[in-house]
Design an enzyme around this catalytic site. Structure first.
Site, short mmCIF file in Angstrom:
data_model
loop_
_atom_site.label_atom_id
_atom_site.label_comp_id
_atom_site.label_asym_id
_atom_site.label_seq_id
_atom_site.Cartn_x
_atom_site.Cartn_y
_atom_site.Cartn_z
N SER A 193 63.32 17.18 22.25
CA SER A 193 62.10 17.60 23.31
C SER A 193 61.12 18.66 22.24
O SER A 193 59.96 18.67 22.71
CB SER A 193 62.62 18.29 24.46
OG SER A 193 63.24 19.39 23.96
N GLU B 284 74.86 11.80 26.11
CA GLU B 284 73.93 10.89 25.50
C GLU B 284 74.48 9.78 24.74
O GLU B 284 74.30 8.68 24.75
CB GLU B 284 72.65 11.26 24.97
CG GLU B 284 71.60 11.88 25.83
CD GLU B 284 70.37 12.07 25.12
OE1 GLU B 284 70.02 11.70 23.84
OE2 GLU B 284 69.30 12.61 25.76
N GLU C 36 66.88 9.19 32.80
CA GLU C 36 66.91 10.81 32.54
C GLU C 36 68.29 11.23 32.67
O GLU C 36 68.85 10.86 33.73
CB GLU C 36 65.74 11.29 33.60
CG GLU C 36 65.55 12.70 33.45
CD GLU C 36 64.94 13.31 32.29
OE1 GLU C 36 63.76 12.43 31.69
OE2 GLU C 36 64.99 14.38 31.55
N ASP D 147 65.28 9.66 28.69
CA ASP D 147 66.10 10.22 27.38
C ASP D 147 66.78 8.94 26.69
O ASP D 147 66.84 9.00 25.54
CB ASP D 147 67.08 11.00 27.89
CG ASP D 147 66.73 12.59 28.59
OD1 ASP D 147 65.88 12.98 27.79
OD2 ASP D 147 67.39 12.84 29.57
#
Lengths: 140, 140
Positions: free
Chosen positions: A31, A11, A56, A41
């Site tokens: 989460s 990420e 995502e 995300d």
């Protein structure tokens, strides 16, 4: 959201790639945080290109990635309301593949989840450059 | 990012208000997460209204709120890149005031921070309805 180290690293890598390509980008909270509303995300935008993207993300060492229908439905709903394009970004680290992005509409579901293999990603996915709206001038 | 209970409650309340008004909205991760790129507390969009909003949020029981120049500069930079309107959202709980939103361009700096009082917010800020792009039909 990724709960693993490689997911978080993936990420952050993508956030940096987005910023270095003129986008502003934001990660979602872990989460664990209570949330009844869907969220991607990563959410990114580039005003000059008038392009807004919701991702995502899945990073794996395995040969296939499974994403629940609920996650994809939530991503699509978020994108429809927000006004952005939804993508499933996958990275198969065992194959040393770069990020590949599959437009949500192209995902094929099997029962209650979507299965993505490196072969499916290669066929239905597009490169980071394409997602970002950049021209690719590669001779090879 | 708010680190206090009332800050988190305020954020969740605003997220719910945004969703119930047709927006998709996402919170940023807790400030503890390593991040070298600026980000708003909440990013929201409404595709039907073609409206995208970035919020820095402050909730306080005190008589004034101080926001660093760095935070506001980061919010403005994020919004310029992303393609959304930046707002400082303030809530003075001692006065039982509702959320008031000050467009970043209207903020007046004093040395290294921006000071906002309920009076300044009333003069320079706009209501949630205005930020959301809704018509207000109030007779009072």
């Amino acid at each position: 959201m990724p709960s693993t180290g490689k997911g978080v690293r993936g990420e952050r890598e993508l956030i940096n790639l987005l910023w270095s390509n003129g986008y502003a980008a934001m990660r979602a909270p872990a989460s664990g945080a209570a949330s009844r509303t869907p969220r991607p995300d990563i959410l990114a935008g580039n005003s000059a290109l008038r392009r807004h993207l919701a991702f995502e993300l899945k990073v794996t060492h395995k040969k296939a990635i499974y994403v629940s229908k609920e996650q994809i439905t939530g991503l699509a709903e978020f994108a429809r309301r927000f006004g952005c394009k939804p993508y499933l970004g996958v990275k198969f680290t065992a194959n040393r593949q770069p990020w590949i992005f599959i437009p949500v509409k192209r995902l094929k579901s099997a029962s209650n989840s979507f299965k993505v293999t490196p072969e499916i990603a290669a066929e239905d996915g597009i490169s980071l450059e394409s997602v970002l709206g950049k021209q690719t001038n590669r001779s090879e």
